[in-house]
Write an enzyme that holds these catalytic residues in place. Structure first.
Site, PDB file in Angstrom:
ATOM      1  N   ASP A 199       1.257  20.467  19.976  1.00 53.67           N
ATOM      2  CA  ASP A 199       0.420  20.847  18.838  1.00 53.67           C
ATOM      3  C   ASP A 199      -0.965  20.210  18.932  1.00 53.67           C
ATOM      4  OD1 ASP A 199       2.796  21.890  17.967  1.00 53.67           O
ATOM      5  OD2 ASP A 199       2.828  20.821  16.053  1.00 53.67           O
ATOM      6  N   HIS A 254      -6.403  23.022  11.125  1.00 54.33           N
ATOM      7  CA  HIS A 254      -5.333  22.081  10.801  1.00 54.33           C
ATOM      8  C   HIS A 254      -5.146  21.902   9.293  1.00 54.33           C
ATOM      9  CE1 HIS A 254      -2.452  18.778  11.474  1.00 54.33           C
ATOM     10  NE2 HIS A 254      -2.305  19.382  12.634  1.00 54.33           N
ATOM     11  N   HIS A 344       2.044  16.301  21.136  1.00 62.91           N
ATOM     12  CA  HIS A 344       0.663  16.664  20.803  1.00 62.91           C
ATOM     13  C   HIS A 344      -0.211  16.519  22.035  1.00 62.91           C
ATOM     14  CE1 HIS A 344       2.631  15.739  17.000  1.00 62.91           C
ATOM     15  NE2 HIS A 344       1.765  16.560  16.438  1.00 62.91           N
TER      16      HIS A 344
HETATM   17 ZN    ZN Z   1      -0.616  19.318  13.881  1.00 59.16          ZN
END
Ligand code: ZN
Length: 392
Positions: A199, A254, A344
């Site tokens: 992500d 986001h 991430h």
């Molecule tokens: Zn995120």
């Protein structure tokens, strides 16, 4: 009767499937065309293995490696009240030719033969026939045939080619052709698989290291991207798609779904999809809720946009501790078949961990697949629903 040494053929074809070219898969998600309403429910009998699990509309009923289909059954779910008719199907069994039509859950083919099915036909009867189309496809010599419909033949008969799997889908008469399933090629449905997900990226430095490792190990991952980062990293995004990775949506900026109304979610996710499509040629179908936050209103919007929400079963917390070894331990200590793993791709420490995890998980026998690939083999996905794993 012409003698065919099927066991020999099976071994040859099995090996061919195992060594078949890797991953020419697209990232399209198997969202059901018949979102609400009637669906097909079916399964195959696989030589040496037995009846496979029952599959629902446009998911794959696929024989284990080295096996093949010798019989099938199909029924309907959600048949409209008062509408006459049912689903009927016919198989071409090697050495016997076309058998009689069977219908509504009856078996056709044989669970007691080693002769393979070479082709199938499916049709709807009664009033169903005038209100719906039935589409179907078979897996033959490692490829899914393009869709056949309404009694057309799927598969090549009379040339000693066996059917290794099949799928059926029902759509409203004249409606859209069901989406192609991305799964099957290069993935063994009977071996364990997991979906690595990243992500908040892309980041040219970090994402590139992860893609290098995936490419070196023959794996793929799913990237849930922040839309405003994509124009600056278009080369990375295009490489993701070229490597068979799945491009996903993680909002434009986001922002949490729960802080946006219907129209803002639409425009926010829409801008992200447009940027990703510009960079990669592929429009995301999956989204990951930022912060893992969603509510019934945001899921309703996702449903109308055709997007499932993808959660996770292993949270590495890589963003918090930024310790590669902790990330590695969190994964290796609990990983199991069907997991969706959250990381991430904006921290160098995550790339450090991924460069260890990707070869190690591969060595442990896990196939590194995209979320859509795993879902397609394990029950599919529906828009507006959430998924955190796909267990066998
Ligand atoms: Zn995120």
């Amino acid at each position: 009767m012409k003698h065919i040494d099927w066991k020999h053929q099976v071994m040859k074809l099995g090996a061919a499937v195992l060594t078949a070219g890797l991953f020419t898969l697209s990232g399209t998600a198997p969202v059901h065309a018949a979102e609400s309403g009637m669906k097909a429910s079916y399964h195959g009998f696989f030589y040496g293995s037995g009846w496979g699990p029952v599959k629902e509309d446009n998911t794959l009923s696929t024989a284990p490696a080295g096996s093949y289909v010798t019989a099938m059954k199909a029924t309907l779910t959600g048949q409209p009240e008062g509408m006459t008719g049912t689903i009927a199907y016919q198989v071409n069994l090697s050495g016997s030719g076309w058998l009689d039509w069977a219908e509504n859950g009856a078996e056709t083919g044989s669970a007691e033969t080693e002769m393979p099915v070479e082709a199938i036909r499916v049709k709807l009867t009664g009033q169903l026939e005038t209100n719906y189309d039935v589409y179907y496809s078979v897996l033959q010599t490692g490829e899914w045939t393009s869709w056949s419909k309404n009694e057309e033949t799927a598969g090549v008969e009379g040339q000693g080619l066996r059917v290794d799997g099949f799928k059926i889908s029902i759509v409203a008469k004249g409606g859209e052709v069901p989406p192609e399933q991305p799964a099957a090629k290069g993935i063994d449905p009977n071996r364990p698989m997991i979906a690595l997900t990243f992500d908040d990226g892309p980041s040219t430095a970090v994402t590139t290291r992860i893609l290098n490792s995936l490419e070196a190990n023959g794996g793929r991952a799913t990237f849930f991207m922040v839309g405003n980062r994509v124009p600056g990293t278009a080369g990375v995004v295009s490489r993701m798609a070229a490597l068979g990775c799945e491009v996903g949506n993680h909002t434009y900026d986001h922002k949490y779904l729960t802080q946006m109304g219907d129209s803002e979610i639409r425009s926010n996710l829409g801008r992200t999809n447009a940027n990703v499509a510009n960079a990669s040629g592929k429009t995301p179908i999956l989204m990951r809720p930022t912060g893992g936050n969603y509510n019934s209103a945001s899921l309703a919007t996702l449903k109308s946009m055709g997007m499932p929400a993808i959660m996770w079963s292993i949270d590495t917390l890589d963003w918090k501790h930024k310790n590669p070894q902790t990330t590695i331990n969190k994964v290796l200590s609990q990983v199991k078949d069907g997991d969706i793993i959250l990381m991430h791709d904006i921290y160098g420490t995550t790339a450090d961990a991924a460069e260890v995890l990707i070869p190690e998980l591969t060595a442990r026998g896990y196939q590194l697949v995209t979320v859509s690939e795993m879902a397609a083999l394990r029950g599919g996905m529906a828009a507006g629903h959430t998924y955190s794993s796909f267990r066998p």
